[in-house]
Each structure stands twice: as structure tokens, then as C-alpha cells.
Design a protein around this motif. Structure first.
Motif, mmCIF file in Angstrom:
data_model
loop_
_atom_site.group_PDB
_atom_site.id
_atom_site.type_symbol
_atom_site.label_atom_id
_atom_site.label_comp_id
_atom_site.label_asym_id
_atom_site.label_seq_id
_atom_site.Cartn_x
_atom_site.Cartn_y
_atom_site.Cartn_z
ATOM 1 N N ILE A 4 -0.610 5.288 6.332
ATOM 2 C CA ILE A 4 -0.289 3.879 6.048
ATOM 3 C C ILE A 4 1.104 3.533 6.592
ATOM 4 N N THR A 5 2.052 4.480 6.444
ATOM 5 C CA THR A 5 3.405 4.216 6.943
ATOM 6 C C THR A 5 3.367 4.033 8.467
ATOM 7 N N ALA A 6 2.499 4.809 9.134
ATOM 8 C CA ALA A 6 2.340 4.654 10.584
ATOM 9 C C ALA A 6 1.805 3.258 10.913
ATOM 10 N N GLU A 8 2.876 10.301 -1.965
ATOM 11 C CA GLU A 8 4.083 10.844 -1.310
ATOM 12 C C GLU A 8 5.299 9.939 -1.510
ATOM 13 N N TYR A 9 5.039 8.643 -1.711
ATOM 14 C CA TYR A 9 6.161 7.697 -1.751
ATOM 15 C C TYR A 9 6.711 7.585 -3.174
ATOM 16 N N TYR A 10 7.598 8.563 -3.510
ATOM 17 C CA TYR A 10 8.128 8.673 -4.884
ATOM 18 C C TYR A 10 9.066 7.515 -5.279
ATOM 19 N N GLU A 55 15.039 8.344 9.667
ATOM 20 C CA GLU A 55 14.892 7.428 10.807
ATOM 21 C C GLU A 55 13.418 7.245 11.094
ATOM 22 N N MET A 56 13.023 6.027 11.318
ATOM 23 C CA MET A 56 11.653 5.759 11.777
ATOM 24 C C MET A 56 11.716 5.279 13.224
ATOM 25 N N HIS A 57 10.809 5.852 14.009
ATOM 26 C CA HIS A 57 10.710 5.475 15.426
ATOM 27 C C HIS A 57 9.257 5.237 15.794
ATOM 28 N N GLU A 62 0.838 -1.221 0.000
ATOM 29 C CA GLU A 62 0.000 0.000 0.000
ATOM 30 C C GLU A 62 0.865 1.260 0.000
ATOM 31 N N ILE A 63 1.970 1.217 0.736
ATOM 32 C CA ILE A 63 2.891 2.372 0.755
ATOM 33 C C ILE A 63 3.345 2.701 -0.671
ATOM 34 N N CYS A 64 3.607 1.645 -1.426
ATOM 35 C CA CYS A 64 4.129 1.843 -2.786
ATOM 36 C C CYS A 64 3.134 2.566 -3.691
ATOM 37 N N SER A 122 15.674 0.537 -3.112
ATOM 38 C CA SER A 122 16.563 1.153 -2.124
ATOM 39 C C SER A 122 16.543 0.405 -0.797
ATOM 40 N N THR A 123 16.327 -0.895 -0.872
ATOM 41 C CA THR A 123 16.402 -1.708 0.348
ATOM 42 C C THR A 123 17.816 -1.656 0.921
ATOM 43 N N ILE A 124 18.818 -1.466 0.069
ATOM 44 C CA ILE A 124 20.209 -1.329 0.538
ATOM 45 C C ILE A 124 20.305 -0.201 1.572
ATOM 46 N N ASN A 142 16.159 2.606 9.566
ATOM 47 C CA ASN A 142 16.870 3.686 8.889
ATOM 48 C C ASN A 142 16.691 3.514 7.407
ATOM 49 N N SER A 143 16.690 4.619 6.689
ATOM 50 C CA SER A 143 16.686 4.548 5.232
ATOM 51 C C SER A 143 17.724 5.553 4.726
ATOM 52 N N TYR A 144 18.937 5.033 4.461
ATOM 53 C CA TYR A 144 20.049 5.894 4.031
ATOM 54 C C TYR A 144 19.857 6.347 2.594
HETATM 55 N N1 TRP Z 1 13.674 0.467 1.454
HETATM 56 C C1 TRP Z 1 12.623 1.397 1.152
HETATM 57 C C2 TRP Z 1 12.834 2.714 1.838
HETATM 58 O O1 TRP Z 1 13.593 2.792 2.762
HETATM 59 C C3 TRP Z 1 11.297 0.820 1.493
HETATM 60 C C4 TRP Z 1 10.907 0.816 2.929
HETATM 61 C C5 TRP Z 1 11.324 0.008 3.885
HETATM 62 C C6 TRP Z 1 9.964 1.694 3.503
HETATM 63 N N2 TRP Z 1 10.665 0.304 5.054
HETATM 64 C C7 TRP Z 1 9.859 1.332 4.833
HETATM 65 C C8 TRP Z 1 9.217 2.733 3.025
HETATM 66 C C9 TRP Z 1 9.031 2.028 5.701
HETATM 67 C C10 TRP Z 1 8.388 3.411 3.874
HETATM 68 C C11 TRP Z 1 8.312 3.059 5.203
HETATM 69 O O2 TRP Z 1 12.247 3.683 1.432
#
Ligand code: TRP
Length: 322
Positions: free
Chosen positions: A213-215, A54-56, A252-254, A48-50, A163-165, A282-284
């Protein structure tokens, strides 16, 4: 797809999940490994996030892959006489590999590696119905760990989109790239999607969507702990918090505790102050120069780089020259 065709290499066991949760929540900065987001429910939220405006990264990469696939078709035309074998890491819903399979024409075999078994098998079944000639190998595996896969004479092309890396820190990313090289072998290729650095509001909004949805995706890890490890988190007492940490170059997600509370998990108590957070991901973000050096240090040389016109996302073709 027959059940027996699924390689189940090291599906994380409940005791590993429990050990990781107990360890993570005992740290001064509480944390949870992001791989536990992806149970069946979490994988659905991620899909759903995809779709979110907002999720470019998702739609940008998907659009780019059509051009990338055409260029790759030319690149591999004389280079892969036995045909290609694609190995996708963290395959998820397999909605991206189709662009490659269609344009490359000479892909004979496809190995899809993912941690979420049910989701992986359903996705492989769907792919099988669309590409009947392709030999498809679903492989349930935690790709943060080394992996040995069957070998063939085909030219191997690893595929690591989304961008899973960026969900690894740079040290782990380098380790992953080394492992992927060892798995795929010398002279193999890796097609990898990497999010770029860009103005903060674009980054922040991508992880703070309006629909929340991300929440939900973030909080699902608490519900998974409740379901699988006998936890008693009440997700309404935690808030999703995502921000860009500029010096570290990462989102950063918390999950932030909205009150003072004690959480019980499998008989262990964890105290939360009001405002205290669990760091869940984290998403670098990497500039092309940064990522090219990281790849190089890990044994991979850059063959090609594609950027979209707004430079929102990068796709690299690397070759393992170690
Ligand atoms: N790897 C992607 C990113 O960091 C996808 C992803 C992983 C993601 N976890 C996420 C996207 C949490 C949104 C929220 O963007």
C-alpha cells in the motif's frame, strides 16, 4: 456543512503544482514535495496505511491519546474558563481529534486545516454529525505556509498528530513551529505527535508493508502528475524504495526508475537513468531530547511528554512562550 463555511485560503493552483514538479525534477537529485501525495486518492491510500500492522505510529498514537486526553482534561480544568479552541494542522480524516473532543468536554470550537478539500469537507461533515454542539471550521490551506485564523478569547490548543512534523527537515520543522506559534498566539498550547528513534528493522518495515500500500501511495504522485499536468509516467517502470538513513535520522522514500526512460510533462522532457530516483519524502525520527530542544529553539516550552511503554511514539504538550 455549507460550502460557504469552508475557508479556502490558498489552495495550491495547478501552476504552482506544475512549477514545483518542473523545478524538483530538474535537480541533480530529482525530488517532489510530499504535500502533492494528498489528493483524494492519496488521502485514501494514506488511510489504508494507517490500518497496516507494520505501520505502528498510527495505532500507537491513537491508543496513547486516550490517556493524553484524560491528563489534558485535568490540566485545562481551571486554565480555560472560556473553553478551548482546537486547531488541527493537516487534519486528514480527523480520526484522532475525537479522543480529545470527548475527554476534554469544554472544547467549543474546532478549526481543521488540510490541503485536500474534498477529503476535509467529508471528514468535517462526519464530525459534525457526532459533535452537534461544536462549531467546526474547515480551512483548506497548505500548512507549510503561514496562516492567519480568526481569533477568540478561548484558550487555543494546536493539534499536530501523526509525526507529520517529521516530514519537514529540522530547519523547516522549526519554521513550522514558529509559524504555528504566531498563528495560535502567545501562551497557546500545541499537542504534537512525534515518532521516536528505534531499531532500524521496525522503522524500515513500517514504510515497506507486505501488501504494497505504501508503494501505491508513493506512486500515486506520478499518476497525479499524469492526471493533472499531462504527464506520461508509467508507474510500473518505477519501484518504491524506502530505507532508514541513520546519520540523518530519517526514513527516505524514493521512486526508482527501473529503466532508462524519458518522461514528458506539459511539454518538458526529463531523462531518467536506470536506477536513478526521485526523492519523494523524508520522515525524521526524534529522541525526546532532540525534539525538546527543537521545540525550545522555536519558542515552545515542553509542558509534558507522554511515551508508550515500548517508546515507539511520543506525544508532547508544548506552550508558546515567545
Ligand atoms: N508523517 C507520517 C510518517 O512519516 C505519515 C506519512 C506521511 C507516511 N507519508 C507517509 C507514512 C508515507 C507512510 C508512508 O510516518
Amino acid at each position: 456543512m455549507h460550502k460557504a463555511a469552508v475557508q479556502n485560503l490558498d489552495r495550491p493552483q495547478d501552476d504552482e503544482f506544475l512549477a514545483d514538479v518542473l523545478y524538483g525534477l530538474s535537480q541533480t537529485q530529482k525530488q517532489l514535495p510530499p504535500k502533492y501525495f494528498y489528493d483524494q486518492k492519496g488521502s485514501e491510500y494514506f488511510d489504508e496505511i494507517c490500518e497496516l500492522s507494520e505501520y505502528y505510529p498510527y495505532r500507537t498514537e491513537l491508543t496513547m491519546l486516550r490517556d493524553v486526553a484524560r491528563d489534558l482534561g485535568n490540566h485545562f480544568a481551571g486554565l480555560a474558563p472560556q473553553g478551548l479552541e482546537i486547531v488541527e494542522f493537516g487534519a486528514g480524516s480527523l480520526r484522532k481529534v475525537g479522543a480529545l473532543l470527548t475527554s476534554l468536554g469544554n472544547v467549543r470550537s474546532f478549526t481543521a486545516i488540510d490541503i485536500s478539500e474534498e477529503h476535509l469537507i467529508n471528514s468535517c461533515r462526519l464530525l459534525e454529525s457526532q459533535y452537534r454542539e461544536l462549531s467546526i471550521h474547515p480551512c483548506v490551506h497548505d500548512f507549510t505556509k503561514p496562516l492567519t485564523i480568526h481569533t477568540s478569547d478561548r484558550t487555543r490548543l494546536g493539534f499536530f498528530p501523526g509525526s507529520t512534523i517529521g516530514n519537514f527537515n529540522p530547519g523547516e520543522a522549526s519554521e513550522f513551529l514558529h509559524n504555528a506559534g504566531a498563528t495560535l498566539g502567545t501562551n497557546s498550547y500545541l499537542l504534537i505527535g512525534v515518532d521516536t528513534k528505534k531499531p532500524e528493522p521496525i522503522l524500515r518495515q513500517a514504510y515497506n508493508d507486505n501488501k504494497g500500500i505504501t508503494a501505491k501511495f508513493n506512486k500515486n504522485v506520478l499518476e497525479r502528475i499524469n492526471r493533472e499536468l499531462d504527464g506520461n509516467f508509467n508507474p510500473i517502470h518505477f519501484a518504491h524504495h524506502a530505507f532508514y538513513n541513520e546519520p540523518e535520522g530519517r526514513i527516505e522514500m524514493h521512486l526508482r526508475s527501473l529503466k532508462e526512460q524519458t518522461i514528458k510533462i506539459a511539454g518538458h522532457n526529463f531523462e531518467f537513468h536506470r536506477g536513478e530516483s526521485i526523492h519523494t519524502e523524508n520522515s525524521y525520527k526524534y529522541s525526546p531530547d532532540e525534539f525538546t530542544s527543537l521545540a525550545q529553539e522555536s519558542g515552545w516550552s515542553k509542558q509534558h511528554l507522554w511515551l508508550d511503554s515500548d517508546e515507539l511514539f511520543a506525544v508532547y504538550l508544548l506552550q508558546y512562550v515567545h
